[in-house]
Design an enzyme around this catalytic site. Structure first.
Site, mmCIF file in Angstrom:
data_model
loop_
_atom_site.group_PDB
_atom_site.id
_atom_site.type_symbol
_atom_site.label_atom_id
_atom_site.label_comp_id
_atom_site.label_asym_id
_atom_site.label_seq_id
_atom_site.Cartn_x
_atom_site.Cartn_y
_atom_site.Cartn_z
ATOM 1 N N ASP A 26 51.643 28.439 86.436
ATOM 2 C CA ASP A 26 52.298 27.790 85.303
ATOM 3 C C ASP A 26 51.836 26.360 85.080
ATOM 4 O O ASP A 26 52.564 25.534 84.549
ATOM 5 C CB ASP A 26 53.823 27.826 85.472
ATOM 6 C CG ASP A 26 54.306 26.977 86.642
ATOM 7 O OD1 ASP A 26 53.458 26.516 87.427
ATOM 8 O OD2 ASP A 26 55.525 26.772 86.763
ATOM 9 N N CYS A 27 50.607 26.054 85.505
ATOM 10 C CA CYS A 27 50.065 24.722 85.240
ATOM 11 C C CYS A 27 48.574 24.848 84.970
ATOM 12 O O CYS A 27 47.958 25.875 85.250
ATOM 13 C CB CYS A 27 50.316 23.775 86.419
ATOM 14 S SG CYS A 27 49.418 24.245 87.914
ATOM 15 N N CYS A 30 46.479 25.536 88.007
ATOM 16 C CA CYS A 30 46.670 26.916 88.471
ATOM 17 C C CYS A 30 45.776 27.868 87.673
ATOM 18 O O CYS A 30 45.140 28.763 88.233
ATOM 19 C CB CYS A 30 48.123 27.339 88.303
ATOM 20 S SG CYS A 30 49.305 26.396 89.266
ATOM 21 N N CYS A 386 41.766 12.828 93.004
ATOM 22 C CA CYS A 386 42.417 14.110 92.675
ATOM 23 C C CYS A 386 42.527 14.248 91.150
ATOM 24 O O CYS A 386 43.088 13.373 90.480
ATOM 25 C CB CYS A 386 43.801 14.123 93.310
ATOM 26 S SG CYS A 386 44.425 15.773 93.608
ATOM 27 N N CYS A 388 44.297 15.923 89.038
ATOM 28 C CA CYS A 388 45.493 16.534 88.440
ATOM 29 C C CYS A 388 45.737 16.033 87.019
ATOM 30 O O CYS A 388 45.859 16.807 86.069
ATOM 31 C CB CYS A 388 46.726 16.233 89.290
ATOM 32 S SG CYS A 388 46.697 16.982 90.921
ATOM 33 N N ASP A 430 41.949 28.130 47.428
ATOM 34 C CA ASP A 430 42.048 29.169 46.411
ATOM 35 C C ASP A 430 43.109 28.704 45.408
ATOM 36 O O ASP A 430 43.898 27.797 45.705
ATOM 37 C CB ASP A 430 42.464 30.483 47.073
ATOM 38 C CG ASP A 430 42.651 31.599 46.059
ATOM 39 O OD1 ASP A 430 41.790 31.759 45.184
ATOM 40 O OD2 ASP A 430 43.697 32.283 46.133
ATOM 41 N N THR A 432 45.269 30.960 42.858
ATOM 42 C CA THR A 432 46.464 31.783 42.675
ATOM 43 C C THR A 432 47.161 32.061 44.007
ATOM 44 O O THR A 432 46.557 32.588 44.937
ATOM 45 C CB THR A 432 46.092 33.113 41.991
ATOM 46 O OG1 THR A 432 45.440 32.830 40.761
ATOM 47 C CG2 THR A 432 47.337 33.946 41.731
ATOM 48 N N ASP A 626 45.129 33.045 50.353
ATOM 49 C CA ASP A 626 46.203 33.989 50.660
ATOM 50 C C ASP A 626 45.842 35.431 50.403
ATOM 51 O O ASP A 626 46.668 36.308 50.640
ATOM 52 C CB ASP A 626 47.459 33.646 49.847
ATOM 53 C CG ASP A 626 47.318 34.083 48.391
ATOM 54 O OD1 ASP A 626 46.199 33.963 47.847
ATOM 55 O OD2 ASP A 626 48.309 34.547 47.815
ATOM 56 N N ASP A 712 48.064 8.869 91.660
ATOM 57 C CA ASP A 712 47.761 10.179 91.081
ATOM 58 C C ASP A 712 49.007 10.817 90.490
ATOM 59 O O ASP A 712 48.994 11.325 89.361
ATOM 60 C CB ASP A 712 47.169 11.094 92.158
ATOM 61 C CG ASP A 712 46.854 12.469 91.604
ATOM 62 O OD1 ASP A 712 45.947 12.581 90.764
ATOM 63 O OD2 ASP A 712 47.544 13.438 91.993
#
Length: 745
Positions: A26-27, A30, A386, A388, A430, A432, A626, A712
């Site tokens: 979750d980082c 990682c 480091c 991080c 665009d 229209t 669109d 750090d």
């Protein structure tokens, strides 16, 4: 073109891919660790990772690398993999989230609202802090035991990091962040500085906790989106409402929405009129009055009237589900800056180890330096170097910006698109449904070879199968006048030209005057009628029987209320604007004069592609559209932006979508991109600048170990806090633009 309810681009799940929930990933660092490990395995392809979803998706040739090998490697790195989807049932290896699978990894997913101290990382911080505190107290109460306590605190805290560092080294990543911290902490114990080693471990654990907090904030935005859809719905059966789970609704069923309730599904209003608050979904701050035939979004709030709706989309494919999918997928598309940082860190971290080794060994061996002092400085450099904060600097900002944009109806497919939008030199629109509201109405019908009513009846038949805005205007006029529309066969859309069909045995067509003239010359009287209508800002189309004109229909589509101010804002930002339209030149000039932008008219889809290529050569172009005929230009541009009411094809092709269907959203995207890149530059400068300062102070002997790790951790905290500021980003308020003068490209 076809018109469909607003929803973001998405892509279907790949049935041949394996998707793992990787607990603990979750980082940003990682994700790097997992990606580098997977890259060493033969037979892997199509690797995608997400640290907010904590998923790993890949194609795996199990003849070269068995699934069990992949899962074993993930576990050895400290992650707990669980196979998701149908593959989990079919495959031989389904794994849960048992405690043994954690292998000491310090990032743990906890249910929403769980206090930080109850998470796995929080427990590690508390444990390290308690051990450090006990050792510190012993230094006063029993000094002889203090060193033993500090050594124990250091070794217990560094053990899970060392395990992961060794696993990373074995799997091809010897210079991981865990390795740097482990070497520094063990080195501190070896030279008799166990107290500072214990502080190193504690502060590193705090830094990891802060990264988890940042990821949690990103996940909270997605969880908030998921909570928008109500859990139950009132299904109408035989005219009587019955409460059912909202996710059980099927396409075609009818539901009732009472005042104050949330809409349970994407659908169309059958009966009733009410103000709908779409702000939770689209970011549109003003409630919109909607009635029969209008589309509604799951999660919108019905403010005053009772509505009955036809369900148009199942829960798994509604607007909210697609937004969530898009935000999650966005993380798989890294910004160029993020890719550069990833590549840089591959060389940066080994360089830090080399410099630290040289600092620790060269002076004592060759210059008569004191071993303890230079070993101490070398260990400090390991911590200062480091990466991080550097690794976190880009993805944290990108994730925050994408989440902020999503809450305001600006959906961005990834970091690459977000970074590019702010640097384009030209925005091409665009007409229209993009610059105009896409709700044209028929203003004039002139019979040539048929009566007025007959012209409307036959034209509506030709256009009855189309959802192009001009086609809807014609069929809507026929319904308003209660004209009976005959059946049509062999209907065919001709992008940029018109439509054809066989009606009552006749080969009819509704064509632009330009293409009608290619079939047969127009009479002087008919050409004059067309010119007069077009000079009034109307779009003229001809009803043809073969090549013979039967009549002219004039259609007017008004510019969106915010279009002029949005164009002015883009000019203020230094971005040139141009309208690319298949409409006739006179109508195009009328719209351009009102809005103040360049115009290229009477374009076929291939003409738009040619012009887009030219603008790309001039420094980058974003295309806003669109419809089906916009999809090639959206794909060919540097950034394709789809209006929220656009077609599935346009939304799938685009890099971003505007759910609230306001032209000002384009300027908002540019502003958000520039704010994000400014945030990233500050983060990178701070992360590297702080390291440079501490590098000098360490070599001069002013920095100790705990100050090095605090630098750090402090950099990580400040970079994270700066990135999270983007969650509160708000678009600048646009001021009404003055009347513009026409400019023609």
């Amino acid at each position: 073109m076809t018109q469909s309810p607003a929803r973001p681009p998405t892509s279907g799940a790949d049935p041949d891919a394996l998707t793992y929930f990787v607990e603990g990933m979750d980082c940003a660092s990682c994700v790097q660790t997992v990606e580098r490990m997977v890259a060493t395995l033969p037979g892997t392809d199509g690797v995608k990772t997400s640290f907010s979803k904590q998923t790993l998706t890949l194609h795996l040739d199990e003849g070269q690398t068995p699934r069990a090998t992949l899962e074993k490697n993930l576990k050895s790195l400290g992650y707990a993999p669980s196979l998701m989807g149908s593959a989990a049932a079919a495959g031989p290896q389904g794994h849960g989230h048992g405690a043994d699978d954690h292998a000491g990894h310090t990032h743990e997913v906890a249910p929403a609202g769980t206090p930080w101290y109850r998470t796995g990382q929080g427990k590690l911080v508390v444990t390290s802090g308690v051990l450090l505190g006990v050792a510190w107290l012993l230094s006063f109460l029993a000094p002889t035991l203090a060193d033993v306590a500090f050594i124990a605190a250091t070794l217990l805290g560094v053990w899970p990091l060392a395990k992961k560092a060794l696993a990373s080294a074995r799997l091809g990543d010897p210079f991981s962040i865990n390795m740097l911290v482990s070497l520094a902490a063990i080195g501190a114990v070896a030279i008799g500085e166990a107290a500072e080693g214990a502080v190193v471990v504690f502060f590193f654990a705090v830094g990891e906790l802060l990264e988890g907090v940042a990821a949690g904030r990103a996940r909270a935005g997605i969880q908030a989106l998921a909570a928008l859809a109500p859990k139950t719905a009132l299904l109408l059966e035989g005219g009587q409402p019955r409460e059912v789970p909202a996710d059980s609704l099927q396409v075609g069923q009818t539901v009732q929405v009472n005042p104050g309730a949330r809409v349970p599904a994407d659908g169309s209003i059958l009966t009733g009129t009410s103000s709908l608050d779409d702000s939770p979904v689209t970011g549109e701050s003003v409630p919109v009055v909607k009635g029969p035939g209008d589309t509604v979004f799951a999660g919108s709030i019905n403010t005053d009237g009772t509505l009955t709706l036809r369900v148009d989309r199942a829960a798994a494919d509604n607007t909210i589900a697609r937004i969530i999918h898009m935000v999650e997928e966005a993380e798989g598309s890294k910004a160029p800056t993020a890719r550069f940082i990833d590549r840089f860190s591959r060389y940066y971290t080994p360089g830090v180890v080399l410099v630290s080794a040289l600092v620790a060994l060269v002076p004592p061996l060759f210059l008569g330096g004191v071993w303890h002092d230079w070993l101490y400085k070398g260990i400090s450099l390991l911590l200062i170097g480091c990466p991080c904060a550097l690794v976190l600097s880009v993805p944290a900002s990108i994730t925050s910006a994408i989440s902020a944009g999503t809450r305001r109806g600006l959906l961005i497919k990834g970091g690459g698109a977000l970074e590019t939008i702010g640097g384009v030199k030209t925005v091409a629109f665009d007409k229209t449904g993009t610059l105009t509201a896409g709700k044209p109405r028929v203003t004039d019908i002139v019979g040539v070879g048929a009566e007025r009513g007959e012209v409307l009846r036959l034209a509506a038949a030709v256009e009855s199968g189309s959802s192009h805005p001009l086609a809807k205007a014609i069929t809507g006029a026929a319904q308003l006048e209660k004209v009976t529309i005959p059946a049509a066969q062999d209907a065919q859309a001709l992008p940029g030209k018109g439509a054809t069909a066989t009606v009552e045995g006749r080969a009819l067509g509704v064509m632009s005057p330009r293409h009608a003239a290619e079939l047969a010359p127009l009479s002087a009287e008919l050409a004059a009628t067309v010119t007069r209508l077009e000079e009034q800002g109307r779009t003229a189309v001809l009803l043809l029987d073969g090549a013979a004109p039967l009549g002219v229909l004039a259609i007017r589509d008004e510019p969106r209320p915010d279009a002029r101010a949005a164009i002015a804002e883009l000019r203020r930002l230094g971005v040139q604007t141009v309208m690319l339209t298949g409409d006739n030149a006179r109508t195009g000039r009328a719209i351009a004069q009102d809005l103040g932008l360049n115009v290229q008219a009477e374009l076929l889809p291939e003409d738009k592609l040619r012009l887009i290529a030219g603008y790309k050569a001039q420094g980058g172009v974003a295309m806003v559209g669109d419809g089906i005929n916009d999809a090639p230009a959206l794909a060919a541009s540097d950034v394709g932006i789809a209006m929220g009411g656009g077609t599935d094809v346009a939304l799938e092709t685009a890099d971003a979508a505007l759910l609230h269907e306001r032209v000002s959203g384009v300027a908002d995207l540019v502003n958000l991109s520039r704010a994000t890149m400014g945030n990233i530059k500050v983060n990178i400068a701070f992360a590297l600048g702080l390291k440079a300062v501490f590098l000098v102070t360490t070599l001069l002997g002013y920095t100790n170990l705990w100050m090095a790790i605090l630098a750090d951790t402090g950099a990580t905290a400040l970079v994270t806090a700066n990135a999270l500021r983007l969650l509160g980003w708000k678009a600048p308020r646009l001021t009404p633009a003055p009347e513009a003068t026409p400019r023609h490209a």
